[in-house]
Write an enzyme that holds these catalytic residues in place. Structure first.
Site, PDB file in Angstrom:
ATOM      1  N   ASP A 111      28.757  38.953  11.639  1.00  0.00           N
ATOM      2  CA  ASP A 111      29.390  37.914  10.826  1.00  0.00           C
ATOM      3  C   ASP A 111      28.472  36.703  10.660  1.00  0.00           C
ATOM      4  O   ASP A 111      28.464  36.062   9.619  1.00  0.00           O
ATOM      5  CB  ASP A 111      30.720  37.487  11.449  1.00  0.00           C
ATOM      6  CG  ASP A 111      31.796  38.542  11.205  1.00  0.00           C
ATOM      7  OD1 ASP A 111      31.608  39.363  10.281  1.00  0.00           O
ATOM      8  OD2 ASP A 111      32.803  38.543  11.937  1.00  0.00           O
ATOM      9  N   LYS A 125      39.096  66.701  10.785  1.00  0.00           N
ATOM     10  CA  LYS A 125      40.092  66.212   9.823  1.00  0.00           C
ATOM     11  C   LYS A 125      40.393  64.771  10.220  1.00  0.00           C
ATOM     12  O   LYS A 125      41.027  64.512  11.241  1.00  0.00           O
ATOM     13  CB  LYS A 125      41.354  67.064   9.901  1.00  0.00           C
ATOM     14  CG  LYS A 125      42.402  66.671   8.882  1.00  0.00           C
ATOM     15  CD  LYS A 125      43.519  67.697   8.853  1.00  0.00           C
ATOM     16  CE  LYS A 125      44.496  67.475   7.711  1.00  0.00           C
ATOM     17  NZ  LYS A 125      45.042  66.153   7.612  1.00  0.00           N
ATOM     18  N   LEU A 141      46.333  69.860   1.801  1.00  0.00           N
ATOM     19  CA  LEU A 141      45.884  71.079   2.486  1.00  0.00           C
ATOM     20  C   LEU A 141      47.077  71.752   3.148  1.00  0.00           C
ATOM     21  O   LEU A 141      48.009  71.085   3.585  1.00  0.00           O
ATOM     22  CB  LEU A 141      44.872  70.723   3.584  1.00  0.00           C
ATOM     23  CG  LEU A 141      43.481  70.262   3.174  1.00  0.00           C
ATOM     24  CD1 LEU A 141      42.733  69.713   4.378  1.00  0.00           C
ATOM     25  CD2 LEU A 141      42.715  71.410   2.539  1.00  0.00           C
ATOM     26  N   CYS A 155      81.916  54.957  27.166  1.00  0.00           N
ATOM     27  CA  CYS A 155      82.799  54.323  28.141  1.00  0.00           C
ATOM     28  C   CYS A 155      83.804  53.520  27.338  1.00  0.00           C
ATOM     29  O   CYS A 155      83.420  52.689  26.514  1.00  0.00           O
ATOM     30  CB  CYS A 155      81.957  53.408  29.035  1.00  0.00           C
ATOM     31  SG  CYS A 155      82.945  52.210  29.932  1.00  0.00           S
ATOM     32  N   GLU A 178      38.172  59.683   3.297  1.00  0.00           N
ATOM     33  CA  GLU A 178      39.281  59.191   4.100  1.00  0.00           C
ATOM     34  C   GLU A 178      38.942  57.797   4.607  1.00  0.00           C
ATOM     35  O   GLU A 178      37.889  57.603   5.224  1.00  0.00           O
ATOM     36  CB  GLU A 178      39.398  60.145   5.304  1.00  0.00           C
ATOM     37  CG  GLU A 178      40.763  60.422   5.777  1.00  0.00           C
ATOM     38  CD  GLU A 178      41.622  61.215   4.819  1.00  0.00           C
ATOM     39  OE1 GLU A 178      41.125  61.800   3.838  1.00  0.00           O
ATOM     40  OE2 GLU A 178      42.836  61.209   5.063  1.00  0.00           O
ATOM     41  N   CYS A 183      82.324  56.304  33.756  1.00  0.00           N
ATOM     42  CA  CYS A 183      81.187  55.429  33.466  1.00  0.00           C
ATOM     43  C   CYS A 183      80.474  55.079  34.771  1.00  0.00           C
ATOM     44  O   CYS A 183      81.112  54.635  35.724  1.00  0.00           O
ATOM     45  CB  CYS A 183      81.677  54.160  32.776  1.00  0.00           C
ATOM     46  SG  CYS A 183      80.399  52.900  32.660  1.00  0.00           S
TER      47      CYS A 183
HETATM   48  S1  IVH Z   1      39.430  68.486   2.188  1.00  0.00           S
HETATM   49  C1  IVH Z   1      41.498  70.066  -1.936  1.00  0.00           C
HETATM   50  N1  IVH Z   1      38.475  67.557   4.426  1.00  0.00           N
HETATM   51  O1  IVH Z   1      43.748  65.590   4.822  1.00  0.00           O
HETATM   52  C2  IVH Z   1      41.819  69.308  -0.668  1.00  0.00           C
HETATM   53  N2  IVH Z   1      40.546  66.708   3.676  1.00  0.00           N
HETATM   54  O2  IVH Z   1      46.251  66.985   4.934  1.00  0.00           O
HETATM   55  C3  IVH Z   1      40.566  68.841  -0.043  1.00  0.00           C
HETATM   56  N3  IVH Z   1      41.501  64.992   5.116  1.00  0.00           N
HETATM   57  O3  IVH Z   1      44.507  65.135   1.425  1.00  0.00           O
HETATM   58  C4  IVH Z   1      40.806  68.115   1.212  1.00  0.00           C
HETATM   59  N4  IVH Z   1      39.870  64.966   6.607  1.00  0.00           N
HETATM   60  O4  IVH Z   1      43.007  63.363   2.543  1.00  0.00           O
HETATM   61  C5  IVH Z   1      39.487  67.508   3.545  1.00  0.00           C
HETATM   62  N5  IVH Z   1      37.477  66.819   6.355  1.00  0.00           N
HETATM   63  C6  IVH Z   1      38.472  66.765   5.500  1.00  0.00           C
HETATM   64  C7  IVH Z   1      39.567  65.898   5.679  1.00  0.00           C
HETATM   65  C8  IVH Z   1      40.583  65.905   4.735  1.00  0.00           C
HETATM   66  C9  IVH Z   1      41.030  64.445   6.257  1.00  0.00           C
HETATM   67  C10 IVH Z   1      42.764  64.651   4.476  1.00  0.00           C
HETATM   68  C11 IVH Z   1      42.697  64.642   2.973  1.00  0.00           C
HETATM   69  C12 IVH Z   1      43.794  65.596   2.535  1.00  0.00           C
HETATM   70  C13 IVH Z   1      44.660  65.661   3.749  1.00  0.00           C
HETATM   71  C14 IVH Z   1      45.460  66.948   3.807  1.00  0.00           C
END
Ligand code: IVH
Length: 665
Positions: A36, A114, A82, A422, A170, A404
């Protein structure tokens, strides 16, 4: 001394480098404060020498003024979700289906974390960011460009970029940053956020990007929407390499050729997930070749070429020492698990609600069992099951008590609510909770009457119901040990003051089942005094705005009960305001919220009733359910069905910061 020009260039490259270390390598080498400081120094130089300001300066990431609302963006290619799996068998089934879809082909897969965050899509044209948008309904999302540009590591300009690049990823909040932010909120008396994902989602939805800049957000890219004007990409992994070359933060992926390799990669990610600076909730397996992806295609909501494998939330085993009973204000008996303390998802758990008898029977939970504890949504502890194989035969089945446990009085089964109650209105547990509720800030707001004082009053038999409070004297209170003259004086003054509280506070303070502060206000506004409320029939009650069948029945039943009628008589004799002295509420028409109706939902920085108070003070009305008449939904963290309903009805949705802006005018 360096020339300002030289220093500015130096600072820019320093900041870019630290951004890369922070977000791409997750290995910062300086503290946030130091970062910062550098950032501020550059801002200062650019302010003093505007000619040195370049459009790609890291200082330009912070957007300008707060927005009125988000613009909408139609995604070039829809953003799919997914399908989830929860076991290795299910991943195997998915793989077998895939092999059938792509017979006699070698299928290379990519396995990666994920990320537990919020999906966004970014579009760069000729290297310049056009927009960053949320997923929305998959087709149309909110334009959150200003907010995404506050994220370190996301440049507005890319060097040597293809003509068009649409990428998906994400937005997450770092675990460290989340913890720190919550500590600060707790110290400031603000409610804490439930988890990093919710706070990331809440942050992205802020209209004022200068606030978002202070949130510890990051972005990881995990998808390519479309690319034009570059060497065609054959595989997803090639796509990630391109992103990396462009300096964008991309996901880390392992290639896998067989189901075995896929499962091994999934397990490896699970083992190492605790070392990541952000939360992940699973792994994603994708077909690497874009040509094969196209051939495998999509179902209506998800690709056939990818699958999510969700890790189970953290669990722990511990001993169920006992099941105790808590008696609530309305007399409901709730069984509580008393556990051998155990550490799970970041904190020690020693108690967990077991909800009710049916739930215990359904899970066959016995005292002495080895049980499995999990944090539901990683926050509220729950007993999710029993290790039956570990039983020794000494475990005891639980039985709801026939009496009770606090007062020994009879209990009754409430068939509608699976609850056991009660029925003794004089039960000390109920009396205590009723007094606490009556005296609480949201109700009669009696100073000096906290939980400890209530406990003393009940123990010394000085208060059996709320009307007894108005009989207390310095003399009668002197039986309470270790209570000084000053606290007695304060308490009596607090009680005296409460006599003139507005009628709605009294109605709310009575603790009528289903009648919250908003319901109480509506009743007071409609009837003006307590007498007509007591005598109203069901139909009349339902004519009150927002009073439905259930609330009407509950109010009706409450005032049919002769004990309650007698209580009101006593309160009247004690000189309480039963409505006659309420000022007539006439909201000024020039108040900022005049002629607007609000519904409040989700977790906000203050209790809902306190916020409702602010709305009313600014001329607005507050209602408890969303309808076409609602002007605004004020949505906090974790807003649920009301938010969905408001979206369906096209009701304007504002967050707390926007709301504060509206009344600050
Ligand atoms: S691929 C066609 N890869 O999980 C769909 N999604 O539960 C392609 N997400 O909507 C998604 N990590 O926002 C993909 N490594 C990853 C991910 C990921 C988080 C999220 C994504 C998706 C959601 C589905």
């Amino acid at each position: 001394m360096d020339s300002p020009q030289k220093r500015a260039a130096e600072l820019r490259s320093l900041l870019e480098e630290h951004n890369r270390r922070y977000y791409e390598k997750a290995a910062p080498t300086i503290s946030d404060q130091e970062y910062d400081k550098l950032h501020r120094e550059l801002v200062d130089i650019e302010t003093a020498h505007p000619e040195l300001l370049t459009p790609d300066s890291p200082t330009q990431r912070v957007g300008g003024k707060p927005l009125e609302e988000f613009a909408q963006v139609t995604h070039r290619t829809p953003m799919f979700s997914l399908d989830n799996t929860y076991s290795e068998e299910e991943v195997g089934e998915w793989h077998r289906r895939l092999v059938k879809l792509l017979p006699n082909e070698e299928i290379e897969l990519a396995v990666e974390p994920k990320v537990d965050g919020v999906a966004v899509s970014l579009l760069y044209e000729h290297g310049r960011l056009q927009y960053a948008a949320t997923r929305g309904d998959g087709r149309v999302g909110d334009d959150v460009t200003q907010n995404v540009l506050t994220i370190r590591g996301i440049p507005r300009e890319l060097k040597d970029a293809p003509d068009l690049l649409e990428v998906r990823g994400e937005v997450y909040m770092t675990i460290e940053g989340f913890k720190k932010m919550n500590e600060e909120r707790a110290a400031a008396g603000l409610p804490e956020f439930a988890n990093p994902r919710n706070s990331a989602a809440g942050s992205l939805k802020q209209l004022d990007s200068s606030l978002v800049r202070k949130r510890p957000l990051g972005l990881i890219l995990h998808g390519i929407g479309s690319v034009k004007g570059a060497k065609p990409l054959d595989t997803y992994i090639e796509g990630l390499e391109l992103l990396h070359r462009l300096g964008l933060p991309r996901n880390h992926t392992e290639p896998a050729r067989t189901l075995d390799e896929v499962l091994r990669a999934i397990r490896k990610i699970d083992e190492t997930r605790r070392r990541l600076p952000f939360e992940i909730d699973g792994a994603v397996v994708k077909v690497n070749s874009f040509a094969q992806q196209e051939r495998a295609g999509f179902t209506s909501k998800a690709p056939r070429w990818a699958i999510a494998y969700k890790y189970r939330p953290e669990q722990a085993e511990t001993r169920l020492r006992d099941i105790t009973i808590q008696v609530g204000r309305t007399g409901v008996l709730t069984p509580v698990a008393e556990l051998e303390p155990v550490f799970v998802s970041g904190s020690t758990v020693a108690r967990a609600t077991l909800h009710n008898e049916e739930e215990i029977a359904r899970k066959d939970i016995r005292i002495g069992d080895l049980v499995i504890v999990e944090k539901a949504g990683e926050v509220i502890p729950a007993v999710i099951g029993v290790k039956k194989e570990a039983r020794t035969g000494d475990e005891r089945a639980f039985q709801m008590p026939e009496h009770c446990p606090v007062c020994g009085g009879d209990v009754m089964r409430d068939p509608e609510q699976v609850a056991v109650r009660c029925i003794n209105a004089a039960c000390p547990a109920q009396v205590r909770r009723k007094l606490e509720h009556f005296a609480s800030r949201g109700a009669m707001d009696i100073e000096g009457m906290g939980e400890a004082m209530v406990e003393q009053l009940v123990e010394h038999d000085l208060a059996r119901d709320v009307s007894d409070l108005y009989k207390l004297t310095a003399g009668s209170l002197s039986v309470i040990p270790r209570t000084g003259a000053k606290s007695i004086e304060n308490l009596l003054a607090g009680i005296q003051e409460s006599r003139s509280r507005p009628l709605w506070r009294l109605i709310f303070g009575l603790g009528i089942l289903h009648v919250g502060a908003t319901g109480a206000r509506n009743l007071a506004r409609h009837f003006h005094t307590i007498q007509p409320v007591m005598h109203a029939d069901l139909e009349e009650l339902q004519r009150v705005p927002d009073v439905g069948e259930i609330m009407a029945a509950s109010i009706h039943a409450f005032f049919r009960d002769e004990h309650n009628r007698a209580l009101l008589e006593r309160l009247k004799d004690a000189g309480l305001n039963l409505g006659e002295q309420d000022p007539v509420e006439t909201p000024a028409t020039d108040a900022p919220l005049a002629n607007t109706t609000w519904v409040i939902t989700g977790t906000l920085s203050q209790e809902r009733e306190a916020i409702a108070e602010i709305i009313r003070a600014h001329g607005g009305k507050v209602s408890s359910s969303v309808s076409k008449k609602t002007s605004y939904l004020l949505a906090g963290e974790e807003a649920g069905s009301k938010l969905t309903k408001a979206q369906e009805l096209g009701v304007k949705i504002v967050n707390e910061e926007e709301f504060r802006g509206m009344i600050a005018r």
